[in-house]
Design a protein around this motif. Structure first.
Motif, mmCIF file in Angstrom:
data_model
loop_
_atom_site.group_PDB
_atom_site.id
_atom_site.type_symbol
_atom_site.label_atom_id
_atom_site.label_comp_id
_atom_site.label_asym_id
_atom_site.label_seq_id
_atom_site.Cartn_x
_atom_site.Cartn_y
_atom_site.Cartn_z
ATOM 1 N N GLY A 1 0.921 -1.249 -0.083
ATOM 2 C CA GLY A 1 -0.003 0.104 0.026
ATOM 3 C C GLY A 1 0.743 1.453 -0.032
ATOM 4 N N ASP A 2 2.003 1.233 0.624
ATOM 5 C CA ASP A 2 2.851 2.479 0.726
ATOM 6 C C ASP A 2 4.154 2.214 -0.078
ATOM 7 O OD1 ASP A 2 4.416 0.822 2.270
ATOM 8 O OD2 ASP A 2 3.455 2.004 4.300
ATOM 9 N N GLY A 3 4.222 1.131 -0.810
ATOM 10 C CA GLY A 3 5.521 1.039 -1.749
ATOM 11 C C GLY A 3 6.676 0.270 -0.991
ATOM 12 N N ASN A 4 6.365 0.034 0.314
ATOM 13 C CA ASN A 4 7.711 -0.515 1.228
ATOM 14 C C ASN A 4 7.493 -1.763 1.009
ATOM 15 O OD1 ASN A 4 8.227 -0.552 5.016
ATOM 16 N ND2 ASN A 4 9.640 -0.907 2.983
ATOM 17 N N ILE A 5 8.340 -2.497 0.109
ATOM 18 C CA ILE A 5 8.398 -4.128 -0.150
ATOM 19 C C ILE A 5 9.567 -4.431 0.465
ATOM 20 C CG2 ILE A 5 8.259 -5.790 -1.580
ATOM 21 C CD1 ILE A 5 5.434 -4.080 -1.416
ATOM 22 N N HIS A 6 9.660 -5.699 1.149
ATOM 23 C CA HIS A 6 10.732 -5.995 1.584
ATOM 24 C C HIS A 6 11.119 -7.296 0.637
ATOM 25 C CE1 HIS A 6 10.252 -4.729 5.706
ATOM 26 N NE2 HIS A 6 9.029 -4.645 5.771
ATOM 27 N N VAL A 7 12.379 -6.777 0.053
ATOM 28 C CA VAL A 7 12.865 -7.571 -1.040
ATOM 29 C C VAL A 7 13.988 -8.464 -0.166
ATOM 30 C CG1 VAL A 7 14.202 -7.606 -3.290
ATOM 31 C CG2 VAL A 7 12.323 -5.849 -2.972
ATOM 32 N N ASN A 8 13.891 -9.744 -0.276
ATOM 33 C CA ASN A 8 14.640 -10.565 0.455
ATOM 34 C C ASN A 8 15.634 -11.648 -0.533
ATOM 35 O OD1 ASN A 8 13.755 -10.479 3.409
ATOM 36 N ND2 ASN A 8 11.913 -10.304 2.078
ATOM 37 N N ILE A 9 16.866 -10.972 -0.525
ATOM 38 C CA ILE A 9 17.722 -11.816 -1.246
ATOM 39 C C ILE A 9 18.262 -13.109 -0.372
ATOM 40 C CG2 ILE A 9 19.928 -12.149 -2.566
ATOM 41 C CD1 ILE A 9 19.675 -9.233 -3.181
ATOM 42 N N MET A 10 17.890 -14.354 -0.820
ATOM 43 C CA MET A 10 18.201 -15.408 -0.093
ATOM 44 C C MET A 10 19.207 -16.149 -0.668
ATOM 45 S SD MET A 10 15.373 -15.200 1.725
ATOM 46 C CE MET A 10 15.439 -16.810 2.608
ATOM 47 N N VAL A 11 20.323 -16.418 0.461
ATOM 48 C CA VAL A 11 21.658 -16.622 0.197
ATOM 49 C C VAL A 11 21.961 -17.963 1.005
ATOM 50 C CG1 VAL A 11 24.017 -16.035 0.072
ATOM 51 C CG2 VAL A 11 22.229 -14.205 -0.249
ATOM 52 N N GLY A 12 22.825 -18.782 0.124
ATOM 53 C CA GLY A 12 23.267 -20.081 1.016
ATOM 54 C C GLY A 12 24.379 -19.951 1.885
ATOM 55 N N ASN A 13 25.610 -20.218 1.356
ATOM 56 C CA ASN A 13 26.795 -19.976 2.375
ATOM 57 C C ASN A 13 27.167 -18.591 2.138
ATOM 58 O OD1 ASN A 13 29.085 -20.333 3.885
ATOM 59 N ND2 ASN A 13 29.906 -21.458 2.242
#
Length: 457
Positions: A371-383
Motif C-alpha cells: 500500500g505504501d510501496g515499502n516492499i521487503h525484497v529478501n535476497i536468499m543466500v546459501g553460504n
C-alpha cells in the motif's frame, strides 16, 4: 575504564552493571548477523541514571550504544566500537494513558504491543504496528521511525510522537515537543530525534498520540496466479477510491516457505497473496468488504476469504507475521531489504525483482507493505560466509539499490541504515544532505560517542 565501572556501580548499583562475558553476549547484536561483545553493559532505571551514564562516558570519551529490545534488522544496536551498551530494558513503564487528551506517556523499554493493548482497553488505538510488535520496544521504534502495515492509512511512528525527553551525549536532559497535536514553538526537534538511530541522544520518555479505536474491521485474504496480477489488483483497489488501513503482498517463494512452515494454515491457493484490511463503522466496513471482494475476484483472484471478527482477522494477520520466520526456516540467509518505491512503480518493482533473481542466481522473496510501496525484497543466500558468494550477493544488492534510487525511492523505509546498509549510504543521499547530517551529529555529539561506527563514520 576501571574508574568508569566503579562510578557506575556506586551510582546505579552492582546489579545494573554487567561485566560477565556470557551475559554480555546477549547485548552484542540484534536480528542481523553482525555482533560485537561490549566491554560492559548498564541497565539504568531512570532518566537521572541515564544522564549520569552519559555524563561519565562523555568525560571519559567512551562509546555508548543504546539498546532497546534487540529486534532490529540492520545491526543498529551492535556496539561496533566496543565500550558501553546501555540497555533500556528496566525503563519499561507505561506512565499514563489519558483518554481525555488522547495521549500515552511511556518509557522507551515498553513493548509496542503492550501499549496497544492498554490503549485498546480505554477505547483508543496506537496505530504504528511493526510485525515484531509483540517483542519490539517503543524506544527502538522511535530510533528507527518504525512503520508497519497500517502506515498506509495511519502513518509511521513520527506521526504519533508529540513529545520526547532526551538525554544528550554530555548528560544534558532536554524536552522537545509537548502534549498537543499542534505545536509550532521553535524547530521540529522531535523530528530530528525520531529516526536518528541512537546517534543524537538517548530517549528516556515519550509522549505519544492516540486516536479513537475503530469499532469494526475486516480483513480480506486473496490468492492470485502471479505477483503481477496481485500488483495490478492493488492498483485497481486504489483506482476504485478505496483507502484500506493496510495492503500487504507476498510472492511465490514467500508463500511456499510459509506453507511449509505452517502446514494446514489458511493460505489461499495461488502463487501470490494479497491481504487487505479495512476499518471504520460496522455498516460501512461490511459494505466495503463485500465490494472489495468482488473487485479482487474481477482482478483474477482465486479464492477470497473475508474475516469480519477480531479473532478471525488476527488469524489472517498471524499468517502474515510469520513470513519472516518462514523464510528463515528455509536454511538460507535472508538479506532483508526494506526498500521503498513510489507506489506507481509496484508492478515495475515486481518485474525488476524477477529479472534480478535470474541475473544473480539467488532466490528472491518479496513481501510487505504494498500500500505504501515499502516492499521487503529478501535476497536468499546459501553460504554467505563464502567470500565469493558474499561478493555476488553484494553485487545483487548494488543493482537493487541503484534501481530504487533511480526511481526516487529509498533504500530503507523502516529498519534504518545501521551497519547493514552502511555501504550504500553515500548512494542514497546527495553529498550536501549527508554533510548536513554530519553537522547535526557534531553539534549534538561533539565527541562522537553515541552509537559510533555506523553510517556517519
Amino acid at each position: 575504564m576501571k574508574s568508569v565501572i566503579r562510578k557506575f556501580k556506586t551510582r546505579l548499583g552492582a546489579d545494573a552493571v554487567i561485566l560477565d562475558p556470557k551475559r554480555l553476549a546477549a547485548y552484542a547484536g540484534d536480528k542481523w548477523f553482525a555482533a560485537r561483545i561490549p566491554e560492559l553493559a548498564v541497565t539504568p532505571a531512570s532518566t537521572e541514571e541515564v544522564a549520569f551514564v552519559m555524563k561519565t562516558a562523555f568525560a571519559a570519551g567512551v562509546p555508548v550504544t543504546t539498546r532497546g529490545a534487540g529486534y532490529g534488522y540492520v545491526g543498529g544496536c551492535v556496539p561496533s566500537k566496543g565500550g558501553i551498551v546501555m540497555s533500556m530494558e528496566r525503563m519499561n513503564r507505561i506512565l499514563e494513558v489519558n483518554e481525555r487528551d488522547f495521549v500515552a506517556v511511556v518509557q522507551p523499554g515498553v513493548i509496542t504491543g503492550d501499549l496497544q493493548a492498554r490503549a485498546r482497553k480505554r477505547g483508543m488505538m496506537y496505530p504504528p504496528d511493526p510485525a515484531s510488535l509483540k517483542n519490539c520496544s517503543l524506544g527502538g521504534n522511535v530510533a528507527t521511525n518504525a512503520g508497519g502495515p497500517r502506515c498506509l492509512k495511519y502513518g509511521v511512528t513520527r506521526h504519533y510522537v508529540l513529545g520526547l525527553e532526551v538525554v544528550l551525549a554530555d548528560g544534558t536532559v532536554v524536552r522537545t515537543g509537548g502534549r498537543t497535536l499542534k505545536n509550532k514553538t521553535g524547530f521540529d526537534l522531535v523530528g530530528i530525534f525520531v529516526g536518528s538511530e541512537g546517534m543524537l541522544g538517548v530517549v528516556t520518555e515519550m509522549t505519544l498520540r492516540l486516536i479513537p479505536h475503530p469499532p469494526a474491521r475486516a480483513t480480506l485474504s486473496a490468492g492470485f496466479p502471479t505477483m503481477r496480477d496481485a500488483a495490478r489488483a492493488i492498483q485497481a483497489v486504489f483506482s476504485g477510491g478505496y483507502l484500506p488501513s493496510a495492503v500487504e503482498i507476498a510472492d511465490r517463494f514467500t508463500l511456499e516457505a510459509a506453507r511449509e512452515f505452517k502446514p494446514g494454515a489458511a493460505f489461499p491457493p495461488g502463487r501470490a497473496h494479497v491481504l487487505i484490511e479495512i476499518d471504520g463503522q460496522p455498516g460501512s466496513v461490511r459494505g466495503e468488504a463485500g465490494d472489495l471482494a468482488k473487485l479482487l475476484r474481477a482482478q483474477s483472484a482465486g479464492r477470497v476469504d473475508v474475516a469480519a471478527t477480531e479473532d478471525a482477522c488476527e488469524r489472517l494477520w498471524d499468517l502474515r507475521r510469520a513470513f519472516s520466520e518462514s523464510l528463515k526456516s528455509t536454511g538460507l540467509r535472508k538479506l532483508n531489504e526494506d526498500i521503498v518505491v513510489p507506489r506507481g512503480r509496484l508492478v515495475e518493482l515486481v518485474r525488476f525483482a524477477e529479472g534480478l533473481q535470474k541475473r544473480s542466481g539467488f532466490p528472491i522473496a518479496c513481501f510487505g507493505h504494498a500500500g505504501d510501496g515499502n516492499i521487503h525484497v529478501n535476497i536468499m543466500v546459501g553460504n554467505y560466509e563464502d567470500p565469493a558468494i558474499r561478493e555476488r550477493a553484494d553485487a545483487a544488492l548494488d543493482e537493487l539499490f541503484k534501481q530504487v534510487v533511480a526511481w526516487k525511492g529509498a533504500i530503507t523505509g523502516e529498519h534504518g541504515i545501521g551497519l547493514a546498509k552502511k555501504r550504500w549510504w553515500a548512494d542514497a543521499l546527495p553529498v550536501e544532505t549527508r554533510r548536513l547530517h554530519e553537522v547535526i551529529k557534531a553539534a549534538l555529539d561533539p565527541r562522537g560517542i553515541l552509537n559510533p561506527g555506523k553510517f556517519l563514520d
